[in-house]
Design an enzyme around this catalytic site. Structure first.
Site, PDB file in Angstrom:
ATOM      1  N   GLY A 245      35.958   7.201  40.985  1.00 23.95           N
ATOM      2  CA  GLY A 245      36.167   6.876  39.583  1.00 23.95           C
ATOM      3  C   GLY A 245      37.557   6.333  39.348  1.00 23.95           C
ATOM      4  O   GLY A 245      38.433   6.455  40.195  1.00 23.95           O
ATOM      5  N   PRO A 247      41.402   5.801  37.911  1.00 27.86           N
ATOM      6  CA  PRO A 247      42.482   6.773  37.886  1.00 27.86           C
ATOM      7  C   PRO A 247      42.531   7.531  36.565  1.00 27.86           C
ATOM      8  O   PRO A 247      42.176   6.987  35.524  1.00 27.86           O
ATOM      9  CB  PRO A 247      43.742   5.928  38.087  1.00 27.86           C
ATOM     10  N   GLY A 248      42.943   8.769  36.636  1.00 29.48           N
ATOM     11  CA  GLY A 248      43.157   9.554  35.432  1.00 29.48           C
ATOM     12  C   GLY A 248      41.911  10.134  34.815  1.00 29.48           C
ATOM     13  O   GLY A 248      41.953  10.694  33.727  1.00 29.48           O
ATOM     14  N   THR A 249      40.790  10.034  35.510  1.00 27.62           N
ATOM     15  CA  THR A 249      39.562  10.555  34.921  1.00 27.62           C
ATOM     16  C   THR A 249      39.332  12.015  35.281  1.00 27.62           C
ATOM     17  O   THR A 249      38.308  12.580  34.923  1.00 27.62           O
ATOM     18  CB  THR A 249      38.352   9.726  35.370  1.00 27.62           C
ATOM     19  N   GLY A 250      40.257  12.592  36.000  1.00 33.09           N
ATOM     20  CA  GLY A 250      40.153  14.026  36.250  1.00 33.09           C
ATOM     21  C   GLY A 250      39.580  14.387  37.602  1.00 33.09           C
ATOM     22  O   GLY A 250      39.009  15.463  37.761  1.00 33.09           O
ATOM     23  N   LYS A 251      39.730  13.518  38.576  1.00 34.84           N
ATOM     24  CA  LYS A 251      39.197  13.832  39.901  1.00 34.84           C
ATOM     25  C   LYS A 251      39.968  14.985  40.542  1.00 34.84           C
ATOM     26  O   LYS A 251      39.374  15.923  41.068  1.00 34.84           O
ATOM     27  CB  LYS A 251      39.240  12.585  40.800  1.00 34.84           C
ATOM     28  N   THR A 252      41.279  14.903  40.466  1.00 33.53           N
ATOM     29  CA  THR A 252      42.095  15.985  41.005  1.00 33.53           C
ATOM     30  C   THR A 252      41.787  17.281  40.269  1.00 33.53           C
ATOM     31  O   THR A 252      41.635  18.347  40.876  1.00 33.53           O
ATOM     32  CB  THR A 252      43.587  15.654  40.841  1.00 33.53           C
ATOM     33  N   GLU A 470      47.083 -15.896  15.891  1.00 35.16           N
ATOM     34  CA  GLU A 470      46.247 -14.692  15.990  1.00 35.16           C
ATOM     35  C   GLU A 470      45.093 -14.754  14.992  1.00 35.16           C
ATOM     36  O   GLU A 470      43.983 -14.320  15.290  1.00 35.16           O
ATOM     37  CB  GLU A 470      47.076 -13.423  15.757  1.00 35.16           C
ATOM     38  N   HIS A 473      42.202 -16.637  16.514  1.00 32.88           N
ATOM     39  CA  HIS A 473      41.316 -15.815  17.348  1.00 32.88           C
ATOM     40  C   HIS A 473      40.395 -14.970  16.479  1.00 32.88           C
ATOM     41  O   HIS A 473      39.194 -14.885  16.709  1.00 32.88           O
ATOM     42  CB  HIS A 473      42.140 -14.840  18.206  1.00 32.88           C
TER      43      HIS A 473
HETATM   44  P1  ADP Z   1      42.699  11.496  38.829  1.00 38.39           P
HETATM   45  O1  ADP Z   1      42.846  12.439  39.975  1.00 38.39           O
HETATM   46  O2  ADP Z   1      41.275  11.131  38.551  1.00 38.39           O
HETATM   47  O3  ADP Z   1      43.588  10.310  38.886  1.00 38.39           O
HETATM   48  P2  ADP Z   1      43.785  13.691  37.397  1.00 38.39           P
HETATM   49  O4  ADP Z   1      42.803  14.730  37.732  1.00 38.39           O
HETATM   50  O5  ADP Z   1      45.056  13.725  38.161  1.00 38.39           O
HETATM   51  O6  ADP Z   1      43.138  12.264  37.520  1.00 38.39           O
HETATM   52  O7  ADP Z   1      44.074  13.747  35.857  1.00 38.39           O
HETATM   53  C1  ADP Z   1      45.368  13.706  35.341  1.00 38.39           C
HETATM   54  C2  ADP Z   1      45.460  14.521  34.094  1.00 38.39           C
HETATM   55  O8  ADP Z   1      44.640  13.990  33.087  1.00 38.39           O
HETATM   56  C3  ADP Z   1      44.985  15.926  34.287  1.00 38.39           C
HETATM   57  O9  ADP Z   1      46.006  16.761  34.741  1.00 38.39           O
HETATM   58  C4  ADP Z   1      44.542  16.314  32.888  1.00 38.39           C
HETATM   59  O10 ADP Z   1      45.629  16.750  32.127  1.00 38.39           O
HETATM   60  C5  ADP Z   1      44.062  15.010  32.315  1.00 38.39           C
HETATM   61  N1  ADP Z   1      42.614  14.898  32.400  1.00 38.39           N
HETATM   62  C6  ADP Z   1      41.932  13.953  33.084  1.00 38.39           C
HETATM   63  N2  ADP Z   1      40.611  14.108  32.939  1.00 38.39           N
HETATM   64  C7  ADP Z   1      40.421  15.181  32.163  1.00 38.39           C
HETATM   65  C8  ADP Z   1      39.272  15.854  31.671  1.00 38.39           C
HETATM   66  N3  ADP Z   1      38.042  15.440  31.935  1.00 38.39           N
HETATM   67  N4  ADP Z   1      39.468  16.932  30.911  1.00 38.39           N
HETATM   68  C9  ADP Z   1      40.704  17.363  30.622  1.00 38.39           C
HETATM   69  N5  ADP Z   1      41.816  16.774  31.052  1.00 38.39           N
HETATM   70  C10 ADP Z   1      41.704  15.690  31.809  1.00 38.39           C
HETATM   71 ZN    ZN Z   2      46.109 -16.288  21.850  1.00 39.53          ZN
END
Ligand code: ADP
Ligand code: ZN
Length: 672
Positions: A245, A247-252, A470, A473
Site C-alpha cells: 500500500g 506510504p503512511g497508510t498504517g502498514k507499520t 485560474e 480552468h
Molecule cells: P506506513 O508504514 O504504511 O508508511 P505507518 O504505519 O508508519 O505507515 O503510519 C504512520 C503514522 O500514521 C502512524 O504512526 C499513525 O499515527 C498514522 N496512521 C496511519 N494509518 C493509520 C490508521 N489506519 N489508523 C490510525 N493511524 C494511522
Molecule cells: Zn493553469
C-alpha cells in the site's frame, strides 16, 4: 511513514563468545578457528626457524676460531659470502666448546664466525691442513637470508589476513574484543526490538479503518497465539506476508498491532538498513536478524520498504549491471526464509508500496505468499482515523469530524495524523485554549499546498493575470461534461505555485477518449483565458502545457486514439532492442497528430470561454477579492452544472460503504 519508536529499545545482543547459538551452523566459526591456527603455527615455525633450530655460539675469528681449528675441533667449515662461516664441531669436542650446555645441542653443533677477508681465511685453513690440525672439508655457500626475506614478504599478507579475519568475525557476530557497538559491528542487524509485556503496546484499536487488512492479519495473530491448533490438522503456518500500500497508510502500525495483539516481540527495520557500502554486510545482517529472532520466537520481524533489497534481480550478468551487494542480501533473505521451519514461530511481515517490482522469488510459496492490501482510507475510514488522532487533542465544539473527513480525500492515515498535529500547533501559535475548525482548515490547506506565501510580492496586474488564468480552468471544468469536478480555486501562492485549482478526480478503471479530451481542454483553459482576456500569454501556463503535451503523446502513441494512427500501441517496455518501435515517418505522423489534437482542444477552450465570458469575468473578480473560492461560489455564478455534478455523485457514493477513495488532484501553475 514516520516510525513510532517510543517504546522500542535497540537490542544489546549478548556477545559472549562461549554461548553461541546451538542452532547456528558451526561452519563459519570452525573456519575462522582454522585460520587462526594456521596463522599461529606459521608464525611459530618462522620464529623457530629464525632461531636456527639450536643454540648457536658466535666466536671471534682471532683467537678463538683459530684456536679451535688448531686444536682439531673442526669437523668441516662452511664459508659464506657475507664474511661469516660456520664451523661444525666434531662430536668429541662439543663439551670443550659448549661446556655444560653441550647436552642441549642438536646433532650438528656449530659456531659462527665473522672473518676478515677470504684470502687470509684460506691461507689460515691451508696452513692448518698442512700442519694436520684440520682435515675436514671446506665448503663455499651463499648466505641468503631466507628467513628474513620470507618474513619480509609474508608479513603484509599475514597482517591483511589477520585484519580480514578480524573484520569478518565482527560482521558475523562472533565473540569479540571490541565490545558491542564498536566500529566493527557493521554486520549486526539494526533491527529495533519491541519486547512483549511493554506498557502501551499498539493493538488493533489503534489502527482505524483497514477492516479487510485487519481481518487478514488477525489470522496471523491466531497462528502466533495458538500454533498447535493449526499444525495439529497438518496445516502449515505461513512464514511471511506482504503489506502492500501507499506510504503512511498504517502498514507499520498494523504490523506492530499484530505483535501487540499476539503479545510477542517485534523486530522492525527498514530494507535500506541492510544495504551498506561494505560488501557482505547486508547478508550478514540478515543472518544476524534471523538468529536474534529465532532466540525470541515466537515473534514478528517487520521489514519496511522491502523493495530496497527485494527489487527484482537483474537478468543475466551484464557487465557492471546489477547491484551485487543488494542481490547477495536478497539471496541471504531467501535462504533464511527457506531455512527456518514453518513452525518455528517467526513470522515476517514486509511492507512495500510496489509489489510489482519485487523479485518473483520473494513472492513464491513458502515466502511472502500472501499479500495484504492496505489502501488509502475512504471517507468513513478517514472519520475513524480522525477519531483516533483527535483523542489526545483538545478541540472545541466547532470541529466536525464529518466535514474534516470530507475535506481530506486522498489523505493517508499519516497525513491525517499530521493534520491533527499541525492544527494543534496552529492553535497554540494563536494562543488558543482549544483547537477550532479554522485551525484544521488551515492545517489541511498547508498540507495540500505547502505554506502560504502571503509575503510574495505581487502587483495588482500580476494578481489579475493569475485570477483570469485560474478562472479559465474553473469555468471550463464547470462546462465540460467529463472534466474533473472542481473543489476549490485559489490565487494565494503556495510553494512555487502561483495559483491552484483543486479537483476531485474519479478513479476510472478505463478512460474514454472523450473524457481525456475534456480534461485536456480544461487544462488548456488557463492559457486560453490569458490569450482572450489578458491579451498576452505568459509562462504561468507552462505546467499545464507540459501535462497536455504528455497526455496527447500518450493518447496517440500508446492508446491508439488518433484517426491516422488507429489501434496502434508503440509502448516500448524495453522489450525492443531498439529505441523506438516505429519508423521516422511514423514519428512525424505522431508529432502532427499531437499538434492537431492540442490545437483542436485549445480552439474549443477558447470558444467555450468566449461563450461564458461574463461568468468567467465574475469568477475572476471574485477570486481577486476573496482569493479562494469553492464549488458553491461557482454554482452561484453559473447556475447549476448541466450535468449531475460529479462531486455530488461522489459525495453521495462515499456515504455508501466500500466506496473507493478518491484523490484530490491539484493543478498548479508554477511561475518561472
Ligand atoms: P506506513 O508504514 O504504511 O508508511 P505507518 O504505519 O508508519 O505507515 O503510519 C504512520 C503514522 O500514521 C502512524 O504512526 C499513525 O499515527 C498514522 N496512521 C496511519 N494509518 C493509520 C490508521 N489506519 N489508523 C490510525 N493511524 C494511522
Ligand atoms: Zn493553469
Amino acid at each position: 511513514m514516520s516510525e513510532n519508536n517510543q517504546n522500542s529499545n535497540p537490542r544489546q545482543p549478548n556477545r559472549g563468545g562461549g554461548n553461541g547459538d546451538p542452532k547456528m551452523p558451526p561452519v563459519p566459526k570452525f573456519k575462522l578457528n582454522w585460520l587462526y591456527m594456521i596463522i599461529g603455527v606459521a608464525l611459530i615455525v618462522l620464529w623457530w626457524n629464525g632461531k636456527g633450530g639450536s643454540m648457536v655460539k658466535e666466536v671471534a675469528y682471532d683467537p678463538q676460531f683459530k684456536e679451535y681449528i688448531n686444536q682439531g675441533y673442526a669437523d668441516r667449515v662452511v664459508v659464506y659470502d657475507d664474511r661469516t662461516l660456520n664451523m661444525y664441531i666434531k662430536p668429541s669436542y662439543i663439551k670443550e666448546v659448549y661446556g655444560p650446555e653441550s647436552s642441549k645441542m642438536g646433532p650438528q653443533p656449530y659456531v659462527t664466525v665473522q672473518y676478515g677477508s677470504e684470502e687470509s681465511l684460506e691461507q689460515f685453513l691451508e696452513k692448518a691442513k698442512a700442519e694436520g690440525h684440520f682435515s675436514g672439508s671446506i665448503e663455499y655457500d651463499k648466505h641468503e637470508d631466507y628467513i628474513g626475506a620470507l618474513i619480509g614478504s609474508l608479513l603484509p599478507i599475514i597482517l591483511l589476513v589477520v585484519l580480514w579475519v578480524f573484520i569478518m568475525r565482527r560482521m558475523s557476530g562472533g565473540g569479540g574484543m571490541m565490545g558491542p557497538g564498536g566500529v566493527f559491528s557493521v554486520g549486526k542487524s539494526k533491527a529495533k526490538l519491541v519486547d512483549k509485556d511493554q506498557p502501551d503496546r499498539i493493538t488493533f484499536k489503534d489502527v482505524a479503518g483497514q477492516k479487510e487488512a485487519k481481518q487478514e492479519v488477525a489470522e496471523i495473530v491466531e497462528f502466533l497465539k495458538n500454533p498447535g491448533k493449526f499444525t495439529e490438522l497438518g496445516g502449515k503456518i505461513p512464514k511471511g506476508a506482504l503489506l502492500v500500500g501507499p506510504p503512511g497508510t498504517g502498514k507499520t502500525l498494523l504490523a506492530k498491532a499484530v505483535a501487540g495483539e499476539a503479545d510477542v516481540p517485534f523486530f522492525s527495520l527498514s530494507g535500506s538498513d541492510f544495504v551498506e557500502m561494505f560488501v557482505g554486510v547486508g547478508a550478514s545482517r540478515v543472518r544476524d536478524l534471523f538468529r536474534q529472532a529465532k532466540e525470541k520466537a515466537p515473534c514478528i520481524i517487520f521489514i519496511d520498504e522491502i523493495d530496497a533489497v527485494g527489487r527484482a534481480r537483474s537478468h543475466g550478468a551484464t557487465m557492471g549491471g546489477g547491484n551485487d551487494e543488494r542481490e547477495s542480501t536478497l539471496n541471504q533473505l531467501l535462504t533464511e526464509m527457506d531455512g527456518f521451519g514453518t513452525n518455528s514461530g517467526v513470522i515476517i511481515l514486509a511492507a512495500t508500496n510496489r509489489a510489482d517490482i519485487l523479485d518473483k522469488a520473494l513472492l513464491r510459496a513458502g515466502r511472502f505468499d500472501r499479500q495484504i492490501h492496505v489502501d488509502l482510507p475512504d471517507l468513513n475510514e478517514r472519520k475513524e482515523v480522525f477519531a483516533v488522532h483527535l483523542r489526545p487533542v483538545k478541540v472545541d465544539d466547532t470541529v466536525d469530524v464529518d466535514i474534516l473527513a470530507r475535506q481530506t480525500p486522498g489523505f493517508s492515515g499519516a497525513d491525517i495524523a499530521n493534520v491533527c498535529n499541525e492544527a494543534a500547533l496552529i492553535a497554540a501559535r494563536h494562543d488558543k485554549k482549544a483547537v477550532g475548525k479554522q485551525d484544521f482548515h488551515d492545517a489541511i490547506d498547508r498540507i495540500i499546498g505547502g505554506l502560504e506565501k502571503k509575503t510574495k510580492v505581487m502587483t495588482n496586474d500580476e494578481k489579475r493575470t493569475i485570477a483570469l488564468h485560474e478562472a479559465g480552468h474553473a469555468t471550463l471544468s464547470w462546462f465540460l461534461e467529463y472534466a474533473n469536478p472542481l473543489i476549490k480555486v485559489t490565487i494565494v501562492p503556495r510553494g512555487r505555485a502561483l495559483g491552484a485549482a483543486w479537483y476531485m478526480p474519479e478513479e476510472r478503471q478505463i478512460t474514454t477518449k472523450e473524457q481525456m479530451l475534456d480534461e485536456m481542454c480544461a487544462t488548456l483553459g488557463g492559457r486560453a483565458a490569458e490569450e482572450l482576456f489578458v491579451g498576452h500569454i505568459s509562462t504561468g501556463a507552462m505546467n499545464d502545457l507540459e501535462r497536455v503535451t504528455k497526455q496527447a503523446y500518450g493518447m496517440i502513441a500508446y492508446a491508439g486514439m488518433s484517426d491516422r494512427l488507429p489501434n496502434l500501441c508503440y509502448y516500448n517496455n524495453n522489450e525492443y532492442s531498439f529505441q523506438r518501435p516505429y519508423s521516422e515517418s511514423t514519428a512525424q505522423l505522431i508529432d502532427e497528430e499531437v499538434k492537431l489534437m492540442v490545437n483542436e482542444q485549445y480552439a474549443r477552450a477558447k470558444q467555450l470561454l468566449d461563450e461564458h465570458r461574463e461568468g468567467h469575468a465574475a469568477l475572476a473578480d471574485l477570486l481577486m477579492t476573496r482569493e479562494v473560492i469553492f464549488a458553491e461560489d461557482m454554482e452561484k455564478i453559473f447556475g447549476k452544472r448541466p450535468w449531475t455534478s460529479r462531486s455530488e455523485e461522489i459525495m453521495a457514493a462515499e456515504e455508501a460503504p466500500n466506496e473507493k477513495a478518491e484523490r484530490v488532484e491539484e493543478t498548479s501553475d508554477v511561475s518561472e
